[in-house]
Design a protein around this motif. Structure first.
Motif, PDB file in Angstrom:
ATOM      1  N   GLY A  89     -47.408  16.403  -2.654  1.00  0.00           N
ATOM      2  CA  GLY A  89     -47.251  15.194  -1.609  1.00  0.00           C
ATOM      3  C   GLY A  89     -48.359  14.963  -1.322  1.00  0.00           C
ATOM      4  O   GLY A  89     -49.360  15.455  -1.629  1.00  0.00           O
ATOM      5  N   VAL A  90     -48.217  13.449  -0.740  1.00  0.00           N
ATOM      6  CA  VAL A  90     -49.601  12.795  -0.455  1.00  0.00           C
ATOM      7  C   VAL A  90     -49.145  11.777   0.761  1.00  0.00           C
ATOM      8  O   VAL A  90     -48.072  11.208   0.642  1.00  0.00           O
ATOM      9  CB  VAL A  90     -50.103  11.816  -1.792  1.00  0.00           C
ATOM     10  N   ILE A  91     -50.329  11.828   1.607  1.00  0.00           N
ATOM     11  CA  ILE A  91     -50.138  10.472   2.415  1.00  0.00           C
ATOM     12  C   ILE A  91     -51.009   9.483   2.052  1.00  0.00           C
ATOM     13  O   ILE A  91     -52.040   9.858   2.046  1.00  0.00           O
ATOM     14  CB  ILE A  91     -50.428  11.106   3.886  1.00  0.00           C
ATOM     15  N   PRO A  92     -50.552   8.433   1.451  1.00  0.00           N
ATOM     16  CA  PRO A  92     -51.490   7.475   0.819  1.00  0.00           C
ATOM     17  C   PRO A  92     -52.524   6.722   1.585  1.00  0.00           C
ATOM     18  O   PRO A  92     -52.377   7.075   2.768  1.00  0.00           O
ATOM     19  CB  PRO A  92     -50.272   6.470   0.364  1.00  0.00           C
ATOM     20  N   MET A  93     -53.471   6.149   0.889  1.00  0.00           N
ATOM     21  CA  MET A  93     -54.539   5.536   1.542  1.00  0.00           C
ATOM     22  C   MET A  93     -53.860   4.616   2.741  1.00  0.00           C
ATOM     23  O   MET A  93     -52.944   3.742   2.257  1.00  0.00           O
ATOM     24  CB  MET A  93     -55.014   4.557   0.512  1.00  0.00           C
ATOM     25  N   HIS A  94     -54.448   4.664   3.914  1.00  0.00           N
ATOM     26  CA  HIS A  94     -53.822   4.091   4.838  1.00  0.00           C
ATOM     27  C   HIS A  94     -54.806   3.891   5.999  1.00  0.00           C
ATOM     28  O   HIS A  94     -56.030   4.593   6.002  1.00  0.00           O
ATOM     29  CB  HIS A  94     -52.526   4.647   5.603  1.00  0.00           C
ATOM     30  N   THR A  95     -54.580   3.040   7.084  1.00  0.00           N
ATOM     31  CA  THR A  95     -55.680   2.927   8.020  1.00  0.00           C
ATOM     32  C   THR A  95     -54.765   2.847   9.456  1.00  0.00           C
ATOM     33  O   THR A  95     -53.582   2.579   9.614  1.00  0.00           O
ATOM     34  CB  THR A  95     -56.270   1.554   7.993  1.00  0.00           C
TER      35      THR A  95
ATOM     36  N   PRO B 236     -51.601   3.986  17.761  1.00  0.00           N
ATOM     37  CA  PRO B 236     -52.679   3.606  17.071  1.00  0.00           C
ATOM     38  C   PRO B 236     -52.405   2.838  15.974  1.00  0.00           C
ATOM     39  O   PRO B 236     -53.468   2.444  15.165  1.00  0.00           O
ATOM     40  CB  PRO B 236     -53.159   4.985  16.298  1.00  0.00           C
ATOM     41  N   GLY B 237     -51.314   2.653  15.519  1.00  0.00           N
ATOM     42  CA  GLY B 237     -50.787   1.695  14.485  1.00  0.00           C
ATOM     43  C   GLY B 237     -51.058   2.227  12.908  1.00  0.00           C
ATOM     44  O   GLY B 237     -51.695   3.192  12.786  1.00  0.00           O
ATOM     45  N   LEU B 238     -50.371   1.713  11.965  1.00  0.00           N
ATOM     46  CA  LEU B 238     -50.438   2.268  10.705  1.00  0.00           C
ATOM     47  C   LEU B 238     -50.236   0.963   9.739  1.00  0.00           C
ATOM     48  O   LEU B 238     -49.355   0.377   9.858  1.00  0.00           O
ATOM     49  CB  LEU B 238     -49.219   3.461  10.501  1.00  0.00           C
ATOM     50  N   GLN B 239     -51.031   1.082   8.780  1.00  0.00           N
ATOM     51  CA  GLN B 239     -50.669   0.250   7.338  1.00  0.00           C
ATOM     52  C   GLN B 239     -51.294   0.782   6.187  1.00  0.00           C
ATOM     53  O   GLN B 239     -52.328   1.345   6.025  1.00  0.00           O
ATOM     54  CB  GLN B 239     -51.824  -0.971   7.630  1.00  0.00           C
ATOM     55  N   ILE B 240     -50.250   1.283   5.532  1.00  0.00           N
ATOM     56  CA  ILE B 240     -50.495   2.024   4.453  1.00  0.00           C
ATOM     57  C   ILE B 240     -50.632   1.062   3.020  1.00  0.00           C
ATOM     58  O   ILE B 240     -49.876  -0.008   3.015  1.00  0.00           O
ATOM     59  CB  ILE B 240     -49.003   2.616   3.922  1.00  0.00           C
ATOM     60  N   THR B 241     -51.731   0.938   2.436  1.00  0.00           N
ATOM     61  CA  THR B 241     -52.280   0.121   1.341  1.00  0.00           C
ATOM     62  C   THR B 241     -51.346  -0.140   0.190  1.00  0.00           C
ATOM     63  O   THR B 241     -50.859  -1.289   0.048  1.00  0.00           O
ATOM     64  CB  THR B 241     -53.568   0.636   0.919  1.00  0.00           C
ATOM     65  N   ASP B 242     -50.798   0.856  -0.165  1.00  0.00           N
ATOM     66  CA  ASP B 242     -49.848   0.679  -1.276  1.00  0.00           C
ATOM     67  C   ASP B 242     -48.571  -0.299  -0.753  1.00  0.00           C
ATOM     68  O   ASP B 242     -47.871  -1.390  -1.563  1.00  0.00           O
ATOM     69  CB  ASP B 242     -49.348   1.856  -1.754  1.00  0.00           C
ATOM     70  N   PHE B 243     -48.060  -0.108   0.432  1.00  0.00           N
ATOM     71  CA  PHE B 243     -47.018  -0.715   0.861  1.00  0.00           C
ATOM     72  C   PHE B 243     -47.376  -2.250   1.113  1.00  0.00           C
ATOM     73  O   PHE B 243     -46.503  -3.039   0.896  1.00  0.00           O
ATOM     74  CB  PHE B 243     -46.266   0.188   2.041  1.00  0.00           C
ATOM     75  N   ALA B 244     -48.553  -2.067   1.700  1.00  0.00           N
ATOM     76  CA  ALA B 244     -48.746  -3.732   2.156  1.00  0.00           C
ATOM     77  C   ALA B 244     -48.941  -4.501   1.023  1.00  0.00           C
ATOM     78  O   ALA B 244     -48.859  -5.752   0.986  1.00  0.00           O
ATOM     79  CB  ALA B 244     -50.228  -3.615   2.847  1.00  0.00           C
ATOM     80  N   LEU B 245     -49.490  -4.089  -0.271  1.00  0.00           N
ATOM     81  CA  LEU B 245     -49.506  -4.835  -1.655  1.00  0.00           C
ATOM     82  C   LEU B 245     -48.122  -5.016  -2.317  1.00  0.00           C
ATOM     83  O   LEU B 245     -47.967  -5.887  -2.744  1.00  0.00           O
ATOM     84  CB  LEU B 245     -50.577  -4.241  -2.189  1.00  0.00           C
ATOM     85  N   PHE B 246     -47.257  -3.894  -2.273  1.00  0.00           N
ATOM     86  CA  PHE B 246     -46.408  -3.840  -3.399  1.00  0.00           C
ATOM     87  C   PHE B 246     -44.901  -3.618  -2.569  1.00  0.00           C
ATOM     88  O   PHE B 246     -44.102  -3.724  -3.563  1.00  0.00           O
ATOM     89  CB  PHE B 246     -46.663  -2.584  -4.396  1.00  0.00           C
ATOM     90  N   ALA B 247     -45.033  -3.312  -1.487  1.00  0.00           N
ATOM     91  CA  ALA B 247     -43.756  -3.219  -0.970  1.00  0.00           C
ATOM     92  C   ALA B 247     -42.881  -4.604  -0.273  1.00  0.00           C
ATOM     93  O   ALA B 247     -41.864  -4.148   0.871  1.00  0.00           O
ATOM     94  CB  ALA B 247     -43.678  -2.023  -0.026  1.00  0.00           C
ATOM     95  N   ASN B 248     -43.482  -5.397  -0.339  1.00  0.00           N
ATOM     96  CA  ASN B 248     -42.812  -6.786   0.460  1.00  0.00           C
ATOM     97  C   ASN B 248     -43.053  -7.796  -0.353  1.00  0.00           C
ATOM     98  O   ASN B 248     -42.791  -7.781  -1.846  1.00  0.00           O
ATOM     99  CB  ASN B 248     -43.859  -7.097   1.519  1.00  0.00           C
ATOM    100  N   SER B 249     -42.868  -9.069   0.065  1.00  0.00           N
ATOM    101  CA  SER B 249     -42.829 -10.320  -0.680  1.00  0.00           C
ATOM    102  C   SER B 249     -43.911 -11.087  -1.064  1.00  0.00           C
ATOM    103  O   SER B 249     -43.866 -12.117  -1.432  1.00  0.00           O
ATOM    104  CB  SER B 249     -41.757 -11.348   0.105  1.00  0.00           C
TER     105      SER B 249
END
Length: 208
Positions: A95-101, A167-180
């Motif tokens: 498992g992995v917690i993907p790149m995020h901020t 603290p907020g959360l933004q997962i890079t993969d989801f920000a790029l590929f999980a939306n419109s």
């Protein structure tokens, strides 16, 4: 000699301790950039300062084989306004917690079980990676890209604390590929080919 004492006594008189000890979140009111509004002190109980949600393991039956169980102000009203929060990480084998901020706070991770490979990338693009075992602690500065990977042969558990109640959360993969976000924009800004972008959008549920 007497002036500092005078100023101190003046501050104490202007700001009585009981007035600013805490600001338990009123979850019936909307959250805002400064956090939740304070619950009336008359309605605050000891239960507001206790949270039981981190005792149970999170569900890792998902794409990333990991789960994050937060105890932020929305779940744990007592941390509202205090500049702290905590969460539990459960990472299955592979498992992995993907790149995020976390744009709102820095993070400290302590490994409770298993082995975790963790790291972050600085704003100068320097990379800091370490394999962590039980009892090891690592810090991730606010706003920087970071990740955690189960690098062992058994499930891993860690607790992470933050310097902010939300603290907020933004997962890079989801920000790029999980939306419109249009494929053309993603290909242009990431230098990935269109077929790869479409494939990743398909895996993560994105469109366009």
């Amino acid at each position: 000699m007497y002036l500092p004492l005078f100023i101190l006594s003046l501050l104490v008189s202007l700001y009585p301790a009981s007035a600013g000890d805490f600001c338990v979140a009123d979850l019936n009111l909307p959250d805002g950039p400064a956090g939740y509004s304070c619950k009336s002190p008359a309605k605050v109980t000891a239960d507001d300062f206790v949270y039981h949600g981190l005792a149970a393991a999170g569900n890792t039956s998902n794409l990333i084989k990991a789960a994050v169980t937060p105890a932020f102000s929305a779940q744990f009203p007592g941390v509202n306004g205090l500049g702290i929060s905590i969460a539990r990480l459960d990472i299955a084998v592979g498992g992995v917690i993907p790149m995020h901020t976390h744009p709102g706070g820095s993070e400290i991770l302590v490994v409770i079980q298993g082995q975790i490979c963790a790291g972050f990338v600085s704003s100068a693009n320097s990379v800091y990676i370490k394999t962590l075992n039980r009892g090891d602690v690592m810090v991730f500065p606010q706003g920087l890209l970071h990740f955690q990977i189960n690098s062992g042969k058994s499930p891993a558990i860690a607790f992470v604390s933050f310097s902010d109640p939300s603290p907020g959360l933004q997962i890079t993969d989801f920000a790029l590929f999980a939306n419109s976000l249009p494929t053309e924009i993603v290909t242009t800004t990431t230098f990935l080919d269109k077929a790869t972008v479409k494939k990743l959008k398909g895996v993560l549920g994105g469109t366009n």
